[in-house]
Design an enzyme around this catalytic site. Structure first.
Site, PDB file in Angstrom:
ATOM      1  N   GLY A 263     -15.014 -11.032 -13.632  1.00 40.17           N
ATOM      2  CA  GLY A 263     -14.476 -12.040 -12.869  1.00 40.17           C
ATOM      3  C   GLY A 263     -15.444 -13.113 -12.592  1.00 40.17           C
ATOM      4  O   GLY A 263     -16.772 -12.899 -12.819  1.00 40.17           O
TER       5      GLY A 263
ATOM      6  N   ARG B 214     -11.001 -10.967 -19.147  1.00 43.16           N
ATOM      7  CA  ARG B 214     -11.227  -9.623 -19.459  1.00 43.16           C
ATOM      8  C   ARG B 214     -10.832  -9.660 -20.939  1.00 43.16           C
ATOM      9  O   ARG B 214     -10.219 -10.428 -21.536  1.00 43.16           O
ATOM     10  CB  ARG B 214     -10.223  -8.743 -19.019  1.00 43.16           C
ATOM     11  CG  ARG B 214     -10.391  -8.899 -17.287  1.00 43.16           C
ATOM     12  CD  ARG B 214     -10.858  -7.393 -16.433  1.00 43.16           C
ATOM     13  NE  ARG B 214     -11.987  -8.123 -15.577  1.00 43.16           N
ATOM     14  CZ  ARG B 214     -11.629  -8.462 -14.194  1.00 43.16           C
ATOM     15  NH1 ARG B 214     -10.460  -9.046 -13.929  1.00 43.16           N
ATOM     16  NH2 ARG B 214     -12.960  -8.724 -13.430  1.00 43.16           N
TER      17      ARG B 214
ATOM     18  N   ASP C 116     -20.743  -4.940 -14.157  1.00 51.11           N
ATOM     19  CA  ASP C 116     -21.025  -3.674 -14.847  1.00 51.11           C
ATOM     20  C   ASP C 116     -20.328  -3.546 -16.159  1.00 51.11           C
ATOM     21  O   ASP C 116     -20.873  -2.955 -17.115  1.00 51.11           O
ATOM     22  CB  ASP C 116     -21.310  -2.360 -13.972  1.00 51.11           C
ATOM     23  CG  ASP C 116     -19.889  -2.187 -13.463  1.00 51.11           C
ATOM     24  OD1 ASP C 116     -19.264  -2.932 -13.296  1.00 51.11           O
ATOM     25  OD2 ASP C 116     -19.596  -1.068 -13.010  1.00 51.11           O
TER      26      ASP C 116
ATOM     27  N   THR D  62     -21.623 -11.150 -10.390  1.00 50.77           N
ATOM     28  CA  THR D  62     -20.321 -10.641  -9.448  1.00 50.77           C
ATOM     29  C   THR D  62     -20.652 -10.927  -8.253  1.00 50.77           C
ATOM     30  O   THR D  62     -21.725 -10.653  -7.728  1.00 50.77           O
ATOM     31  CB  THR D  62     -20.184  -9.373 -10.020  1.00 50.77           C
ATOM     32  OG1 THR D  62     -19.381  -8.653  -9.084  1.00 50.77           O
ATOM     33  CG2 THR D  62     -21.538  -8.257  -9.950  1.00 50.77           C
TER      34      THR D  62
ATOM     35  N   ASP E 178     -19.212  -9.092  -5.952  1.00 49.30           N
ATOM     36  CA  ASP E 178     -19.209  -8.043  -5.097  1.00 49.30           C
ATOM     37  C   ASP E 178     -20.575  -7.244  -4.820  1.00 49.30           C
ATOM     38  O   ASP E 178     -20.503  -6.334  -3.743  1.00 49.30           O
ATOM     39  CB  ASP E 178     -18.164  -6.763  -5.673  1.00 49.30           C
ATOM     40  CG  ASP E 178     -16.951  -7.348  -5.520  1.00 49.30           C
ATOM     41  OD1 ASP E 178     -16.598  -8.189  -5.143  1.00 49.30           O
ATOM     42  OD2 ASP E 178     -16.327  -6.507  -6.439  1.00 49.30           O
TER      43      ASP E 178
ATOM     44  N   ASP F 104     -22.149  -5.157  -6.444  1.00 50.14           N
ATOM     45  CA  ASP F 104     -22.089  -3.701  -6.520  1.00 50.14           C
ATOM     46  C   ASP F 104     -22.705  -3.137  -7.926  1.00 50.14           C
ATOM     47  O   ASP F 104     -22.461  -2.170  -8.371  1.00 50.14           O
ATOM     48  CB  ASP F 104     -20.373  -3.496  -6.742  1.00 50.14           C
ATOM     49  CG  ASP F 104     -19.927  -4.162  -8.082  1.00 50.14           C
ATOM     50  OD1 ASP F 104     -20.662  -5.120  -8.655  1.00 50.14           O
ATOM     51  OD2 ASP F 104     -18.729  -3.823  -8.487  1.00 50.14           O
TER      52      ASP F 104
ATOM     53  N   ARG G 268     -13.433  -4.737  -4.124  1.00 50.99           N
ATOM     54  CA  ARG G 268     -12.538  -3.556  -4.153  1.00 50.99           C
ATOM     55  C   ARG G 268     -13.241  -2.316  -4.106  1.00 50.99           C
ATOM     56  O   ARG G 268     -12.573  -1.499  -3.572  1.00 50.99           O
ATOM     57  CB  ARG G 268     -12.118  -3.801  -5.791  1.00 50.99           C
ATOM     58  CG  ARG G 268     -10.733  -4.436  -5.772  1.00 50.99           C
ATOM     59  CD  ARG G 268     -10.338  -4.776  -7.191  1.00 50.99           C
ATOM     60  NE  ARG G 268     -11.162  -5.369  -8.024  1.00 50.99           N
ATOM     61  CZ  ARG G 268     -11.528  -5.262  -9.356  1.00 50.99           C
ATOM     62  NH1 ARG G 268     -10.728  -4.692  -9.810  1.00 50.99           N
ATOM     63  NH2 ARG G 268     -12.317  -6.024  -9.989  1.00 50.99           N
TER      64      ARG G 268
HETATM   65  P1  ADP Z   1     -17.192  -6.916 -14.847  1.00 49.56           P
HETATM   66  O1  ADP Z   1     -17.993  -7.409 -16.015  1.00 49.56           O
HETATM   67  O2  ADP Z   1     -17.118  -7.837 -13.657  1.00 49.56           O
HETATM   68  O3  ADP Z   1     -17.622  -5.579 -14.138  1.00 49.56           O
HETATM   69  P2  ADP Z   1     -14.707  -5.862 -16.143  1.00 49.56           P
HETATM   70  O4  ADP Z   1     -15.190  -4.671 -15.588  1.00 49.56           O
HETATM   71  O5  ADP Z   1     -13.604  -6.397 -16.256  1.00 49.56           O
HETATM   72  O6  ADP Z   1     -15.726  -6.991 -15.313  1.00 49.56           O
HETATM   73  O7  ADP Z   1     -15.721  -5.948 -17.619  1.00 49.56           O
HETATM   74  C1  ADP Z   1     -15.489  -7.278 -18.094  1.00 49.56           C
HETATM   75  C2  ADP Z   1     -15.322  -7.047 -19.821  1.00 49.56           C
HETATM   76  O8  ADP Z   1     -16.246  -6.318 -20.327  1.00 49.56           O
HETATM   77  C3  ADP Z   1     -14.235  -6.233 -20.088  1.00 49.56           C
HETATM   78  O9  ADP Z   1     -13.259  -7.037 -20.083  1.00 49.56           O
HETATM   79  C4  ADP Z   1     -14.544  -5.869 -21.575  1.00 49.56           C
HETATM   80  O10 ADP Z   1     -14.457  -6.839 -22.555  1.00 49.56           O
HETATM   81  C5  ADP Z   1     -16.032  -5.218 -21.453  1.00 49.56           C
HETATM   82  N1  ADP Z   1     -16.211  -3.925 -20.842  1.00 49.56           N
HETATM   83  C6  ADP Z   1     -16.008  -3.592 -19.779  1.00 49.56           C
HETATM   84  N2  ADP Z   1     -15.988  -2.174 -19.890  1.00 49.56           N
HETATM   85  C7  ADP Z   1     -16.710  -1.845 -21.105  1.00 49.56           C
HETATM   86  C8  ADP Z   1     -17.208  -0.854 -21.784  1.00 49.56           C
HETATM   87  N3  ADP Z   1     -17.004   0.493 -21.299  1.00 49.56           N
HETATM   88  N4  ADP Z   1     -17.401  -0.945 -23.187  1.00 49.56           N
HETATM   89  C9  ADP Z   1     -17.410  -2.163 -23.787  1.00 49.56           C
HETATM   90  N5  ADP Z   1     -16.797  -3.098 -23.180  1.00 49.56           N
HETATM   91  C10 ADP Z   1     -16.350  -3.003 -21.822  1.00 49.56           C
END
Ligand code: ADP
Length: 349
Positions: A11, A78, A109, A131, A133, A135, A177
């Site tokens: 995000g 994403r 994360d 981020t 949040d 978090d 969230r």
């Molecule tokens: P944030 O980084 O804000 O937590 P997301 O959880 O949507 O947001 O993760 C962003 C992007 O990071 C995902 O769309 C994906 O490309 C990558 N990603 C998330 N989790 C994993 C994972 N376990 N292994 C590899 N890539 C990941």
């Protein structure tokens, strides 16, 4: 280090552009060329017909213009393919083919998990927490959190002014969230009477009782601050039967919302009116505060310095008010502690 890449992922968060600018300034200072990768990890998958859709050489003169722009100039998205080892291999090969010897990943994360995988494929990565949040347990602050809180504080102060004029309580939904930090800090900063967060189970009846207590004390403009994820931590409540039996049309299976919750409070507490506002995406799209921009600046500079010095697999954060770095793996294992004391303090007033 002959070339560095930078991307924003997950995000968007206020301050991402400031961090990219800081990376560009620092890279320019050390004479290291910088490549901006578009739309998070998507820009590494070679799915676009034109390379320029995926990457851009980031020159200092163009990048300086985006420092205080809200949003993220590099775009973010994403990238579900990144969960698949095959596509991570494609991404690592793209970086190698481009001669990019290190990557700065600005995100949350999930994005850090992606970076951790790339590190294992031999690509040095440094993460900057972006981020709203807040978090990420290993750090005291994440980029965008301070800005998001300030957006909520401004909104709630304005709402409390009109609530006072009309003698009506208000439900304000803010982002978060899984993490109630924005809600809690915004509630504390505005003197709001009730805060509801995803970390703590709560019931509609209990909130109505506390609101009634405020009304009995003569406070007819109480504010209930709710983090968006709190609808999941609510004890079961039959909204359909309650609202329909109190003269308000409601459809079976309809999810609860801030507006519906205000309707319930109005009826449970026998008030003339109760209103609701969802602060929404203004929390993400605001210009970063000085605190977020300053953190972004230090973090961006440190990220480049680490890569230049051959240090990788690290994430940058804030501890005891100072910018620091630690290993990605350890950082991702840190357990978040919700400030329950502060939560009790707000809700017990
Ligand atoms: P944030 O980084 O804000 O937590 P997301 O959880 O949507 O947001 O993760 C962003 C992007 O990071 C995902 O769309 C994906 O490309 C990558 N990603 C998330 N989790 C994993 C994972 N376990 N292994 C590899 N890539 C990941």
């Amino acid at each position: 280090m002959n070339k560095i890449g930078v991307l924003t992922s997950g995000g968007d968060a206020p301050g991402m552009n400031s961090a990219v600018t800081a990376v560009a300034k620092s890279a320019a200072m050390y004479g290291i060329p910088l490549v901006g990768i578009k739309r998070g990890y998507n820009g590494l998958l070679r799915k676009s017909t034109s390379l320029f859709d995926d990457m851009e050489e980031m020159r200092l003169d163009t990048v300086l213009d985006i420092a205080d722009m809200p949003g993220t100039y590099l775009r973010t998205a994403r990238c579900m393919e990144f969960m698949d080892p095959h596509w991570r291999e494609v991404a690592a090969n793209t970086l190698r083919a481009m001669g990019i010897g290190g990557l700065v990943v600005i995100g949350g994360d999930g994005s850090f998990h992606g970076a951790e995988h790339l590190c294992k494929l031999g690509i040095p990565c440094i993460g900057i927490p972006g981020t709203i949040d807040n978090d990420l347990a290993y750090t005291e602050m994440t980029l965008g959190y301070d800005t998001a809180v300030n957006v909520c504080v401004n909104a709630i102060r304005a709402i409390r002014a009109t609530s006072r004029s009309h003698d009506r309580p208000h439900v304000v939904e803010v982002m978060g969230r899984h993490c109630g930090d924005i809600a809690l800090t915004a509630a504390v900063s505005t003197g709001s009477e009730i805060v509801i967060v995803p970390e703590v189970r709560w019931s509609v009846e209990d909130v109505a009782m506390r609101l009634n207590r405020q009304l009995a004390k003569g406070n007819s403009r109480a504010t209930i601050v709710v983090a968006e994820g709190s609808w999941e931590s609510m004890e079961p409540f039959d909204m359909y039967t309650f609202l329909n039996s109190h003269g308000k049309k409601c459809f079976e299976g309809e999810p609860i919302s801030a507006e519906r919750f205000a309707s319930i409070m109005k009826r449970m507490c026998g008030m003339v009116e109760a209103r609701s506002t969802v602060v929404g995406y203004t929390q993400r799209g605001e210009t970063p505060t000085a605190r977020d921009s300053a953190f972004a600046f230090e973090a961006g500079h440190l990220a480049v310095r680490l890569l230049r010095d051959g240090i990788s697999n690290q994430v940058i954060g804030m501890r005891n008010g100072k910018v620091f770095y630690m290993g990605i793996e350890m950082a991702l294992q840190a357990k978040r502690e919700f400030n329950r004391d502060l939560y009790e303090l707000v809700n017990n007033m």
